[in-house]
Design an enzyme around this catalytic site. Structure first.
Site, PDB file in Angstrom:
ATOM      1  N   CYS A  77       0.827  -1.210   0.000  1.00 51.72           N
ATOM      2  CA  CYS A  77       0.000   0.000   0.000  1.00 51.72           C
ATOM      3  C   CYS A  77       0.856   1.253   0.000  1.00 51.72           C
ATOM      4  O   CYS A  77       1.728   1.422   0.860  1.00 51.72           O
ATOM      5  CB  CYS A  77      -0.927  -0.004   1.208  1.00 51.72           C
TER       6      CYS A  77
ATOM      7  N   ARG B  26      -0.120   4.719   3.087  1.00 51.68           N
ATOM      8  CA  ARG B  26      -0.062   4.434   4.519  1.00 51.68           C
ATOM      9  C   ARG B  26       0.185   5.657   5.399  1.00 51.68           C
ATOM     10  O   ARG B  26       0.191   5.546   6.623  1.00 51.68           O
ATOM     11  CB  ARG B  26       1.008   3.380   4.789  1.00 51.68           C
TER      12      ARG B  26
ATOM     13  N   TRP C  35      -8.867   5.092  -0.244  1.00 54.62           N
ATOM     14  CA  TRP C  35      -9.510   5.628  -1.436  1.00 54.62           C
ATOM     15  C   TRP C  35      -8.626   5.336  -2.635  1.00 54.62           C
ATOM     16  O   TRP C  35      -7.482   4.902  -2.516  1.00 54.62           O
ATOM     17  CB  TRP C  35      -9.774   7.127  -1.300  1.00 54.62           C
TER      18      TRP C  35
ATOM     19  N   GLU D 231      -4.880   3.118 -10.396  1.00 53.98           N
ATOM     20  CA  GLU D 231      -5.460   1.798 -10.127  1.00 53.98           C
ATOM     21  C   GLU D 231      -6.619   1.526 -11.083  1.00 53.98           C
ATOM     22  O   GLU D 231      -6.831   0.387 -11.515  1.00 53.98           O
ATOM     23  CB  GLU D 231      -5.947   1.722  -8.683  1.00 53.98           C
TER      24      GLU D 231
END
Length: 486
Positions: free
Chosen positions: A176, A179, A350, A355
């Site tokens: 991720c 973070r 979000w 992506e």
């Protein structure tokens, strides 16, 4: 829940006598007339002897690890109890420390490696108390947890421990990039919910709470944990919202090709897609429990928030009828905190625009929109050196960012988020912690070398608490099989 032999209380001694023995002895029936008074006394004494023997047998069986409580295979779909089938939106806060129907100390009916659980619990509690000085002294809490593990094979996190563990699991997530915001994660403590209907209902409420009118809130919903006596529920879907994929005679699927196998399996199980199939048909949520097997739940319309895509300069882009859902809730990861495993713990942040624009809509094994956009743009696609793919890819990503911003839905771009990630790394280093990261996931899928995260190495260790995905969960999310509890 695990089946137990029905019991009738022997109030005088505080013992329990299995129902089968009660029926044979006629306990609770009136003594027929004409029977000598000594007979009831004799029967009563006999019953006490039998009861004591049965209780002793149960105690010996528990101590020897005998499987007293069996987990049934797939059953029908029992009506959820009032306790678990809550439909009102719960507060996004910590729940009571322990469900009222959970005993304080229930003997573990199966053997567990308590040594591993004890070690993991000790490591986590030391971390929790080390980072939370106001939590009080470690010693008493650690001693209580060790006693509970020795008695039950597991232990129950306090609400504060659960919230800390979930946030740190996000902080430790190597894949991720977002973070920096790990402390803002809101934790919905729903460990008392274990039935399929209750899990699904609260997942839909999660979507509404996370959407928050477009101002996306990072949220995690934690359902019942695994215990030695009962496995926790499973959510099959990779995310709460996924789009169907339909195989077609032409060879090019309609919808999302990634989920053709999953879609086909759900149709075999009874799901009926819309009469007019489309490229963005929302798949049902599949929740599996040991008692009920897998059950499907159609997502309510009000739980699915989507953004229709348009381009700031290309009017024809809207004619492509592209859209994407606003809240990315990962739902098939397992949350592991201090030796306790929560197999159903959907969580979200979000979207970063790439992506959607550089992966979901652009990958050749997904929606594969790059060739069509390039053609509409009039680009020279005769050879790769014209970089037509790159040009089309940029415009798709511009459309995603433009549309989300126009709709008032939180989204971020890969350049901004890359800088924020390095700020997170700096903060972790100043706190004396390492920041694990997987370079192949942290570097954005577009213009990687133009982002600062590209030009450095990262610590790749795996830290706990953590989110994990086992191979079986991945297979279920893509193919719809095999069930966790066949």
């Amino acid at each position: 829940m695990p089946r137990r032999t029905p019991a009738v209380p022997l109030a005088v001694l505080g013992l329990t006598l299995p129902g089968a023995a009660v029926g044979l002895l006629g306990f609770g029936r009136e003594v027929p007339g004409g029977v000598p008074a000594a007979v009831p006394i004799t029967l009563g004494l006999a019953m006490l002897v039998v009861a004591a023997g049965i209780c002793a047998h149960q105690l010996i069986a528990v101590r020897s690890g005998e499987q007293l409580f069996h987990l049934s295979g797939r059953r029908g779909s029992p009506r959820p109890s009032r306790r678990t089938a809550v439909r009102r939106p719960p507060r996004v806060t910590a729940a009571p420390r322990r469900p009222a129907n959970r005993p304080e100390a229930e003997p573990a009916p199966v053997r567990v490696d308590t040594g591993m659980v004890r070690a993991a619990a000790k490591e986590f509690l030391e971390q929790f108390h080390g980072e939370n000085p106001d939590a009080g002294p470690l010693g008493p809490r650690l001693a209580a947890v060790m006693r509970e593990i020795d008695t039950t094979g597991t232990y129950w996190h306090t609400s504060e421990e659960l919230a800390f563990g979930a946030r740190v699991a996000w902080r430790n997530n190597k894949r991720c990039i977002g973070r920096l915001y790990w402390r803002s994660l809101q934790v919905r403590d729903l460990r008392g919910v274990s039935d399929a209907g209750g899990v699904a209902a609260h997942c839909f409420e999660h979507l509404a709470a996370a959407h928050n009118g477009g101002k996306i809130r990072p949220i995690i919903t934690v359902f019942a944990p695994e215990t030695p006596s009962r496995p926790g529920p499973r959510i099959w879907n990779e995310q709460l919202i996924r789009y169907a994929g339909y195989d077609q005679p032409s060879g090019r699927p309609l919808g999302d090709p990634r989920y053709c196998g999953f879609t086909s399996n759900l149709m075999q199980r009874g799901w009926r897609p819309p009469e007019q199939r489309g490229a963005f048909d929302v798949l049902p949520l599949v929740v599996e429990t040991v008692e009920e097997g897998p059950r499907m739940f159609q997502l309510p319309r009000q739980a699915v928030h989507e953004v229709e895509l348009q381009h700031p300069e290309l009017p024809w882009f809207a004619e492509l009828d592209l859209r994407w859902h606003a809240v990315p809730v990962i739902s098939n990861n397992r949350l592991v905190i201090g030796g306790v495993s929560y197999p159903a713990a959907p969580f979200n942040g979000w979207y970063m625009g790439t992506e959607i624009g550089a992966r979901n809509l652009a990958d050749s094994d997904r929606y594969d929109m790059v060739p069509e956009v390039a053609e509409r743009m009039g680009l020279d696609t005769s050879h790769e050196t014209t970089l037509w793919r790159d040009q089309a890819l940029v415009e798709i990503n511009r459309a995603v960012l433009h549309s989300f911003n126009l709709s008032g839905v939180t989204v971020t771009d890969h350049h901004t988020e890359s800088r924020r990630f390095l700020l997170h790394v700096e903060k972790e280093e100043r706190a004396g912690r390492t920041c694990p990261a997987d370079w192949s996931w942290i570097v954005p899928p577009m213009s990687g070398s133009q982002t600062p995260v590209f030009h450095r190495y990262y610590n790749t260790e795996t830290k706990t608490p953590a989110f994990t995905t086992d191979p079986a969960s991945t297979t279920r999310a893509l193919q719809g099989e095999p069930p966790a509890f066949p």
